[in-house]
Scaffold this motif. Sequence first.
Motif, short mmCIF file in Angstrom:
data_model
loop_
_atom_site.label_atom_id
_atom_site.label_comp_id
_atom_site.label_asym_id
_atom_site.label_seq_id
_atom_site.Cartn_x
_atom_site.Cartn_y
_atom_site.Cartn_z
N UNK A 86 22.91 54.97 -32.99
CA UNK A 86 24.11 54.69 -32.21
C UNK A 86 23.78 53.72 -31.10
N UNK A 87 24.83 53.13 -30.52
CA UNK A 87 24.67 52.33 -29.32
C UNK A 87 25.92 52.42 -28.48
N UNK A 88 25.74 52.19 -27.21
CA UNK A 88 26.86 52.17 -26.27
C UNK A 88 27.36 50.72 -26.19
N UNK A 89 28.66 50.57 -26.09
CA UNK A 89 29.26 49.24 -25.98
C UNK A 89 30.55 49.35 -25.19
N UNK A 90 30.95 48.25 -24.60
CA UNK A 90 32.21 48.24 -23.87
C UNK A 90 33.34 47.91 -24.84
N UNK A 96 31.92 53.10 -24.77
CA UNK A 96 32.08 54.01 -25.90
C UNK A 96 30.80 54.00 -26.73
N UNK A 97 30.59 55.09 -27.45
CA UNK A 97 29.43 55.20 -28.31
C UNK A 97 29.89 55.05 -29.76
N UNK A 98 29.11 54.34 -30.57
CA UNK A 98 29.44 54.20 -31.97
C UNK A 98 28.20 53.93 -32.80
N UNK A 99 28.36 54.11 -34.10
CA UNK A 99 27.27 53.84 -35.03
C UNK A 99 26.91 52.36 -34.97
N UNK A 100 25.62 52.07 -35.01
CA UNK A 100 25.19 50.68 -34.97
C UNK A 100 24.68 50.23 -36.34
#
Length: 160
Positions: A86-90, A96-100
């Motif tokens: 996962x990674x955090x992104x704006x 928000x956190x989502x699968x990378x």
Amino acid sequence: MNFARFAGLALLAAALPLAGCTGGNAPSETSADKSETGLEITNARLVLPAVSGNPGAVYFNVENKGDRNVAIRSASVKGASSAMMHEMAEWDGEMVMGEMGPPMLQPGDKVSFEPGGKHVMAFDLDSSLVAGGKTELTLTIAGGKSVTAEADIKGPGDER
């Protein structure tokens, strides 16, 4: 050509590229040392969740010490039923956190999986994983080879 024939041909054409995704012809995953994968994992640690049943988070540093590009396809954690990068992104002004997707490391690249950024979520943790213990983090690269490193297990309030 009528619609039914066209739809049938379109479905067949769409399914052909997926035929290779069945896993039957996938390369077997083998453990390899960094000389085979080019990757070196350091400072690996699994942080247990504050609430039992929630996923844990795995943080580490990885460096491509090889001479070829490497794409990390997946991660796994011994004692977890599954793991996901996962990674955090704006997004729309919020974090928000989502699968990378698979990170690509060029020779010499270093990537940190750390709180507030890239990390591995470890799901359905076995009760044998306790603070102060150890587990294993395995990264599998495109092509099927993998590299494994020992990870310290930290409690939810421990330094990450």
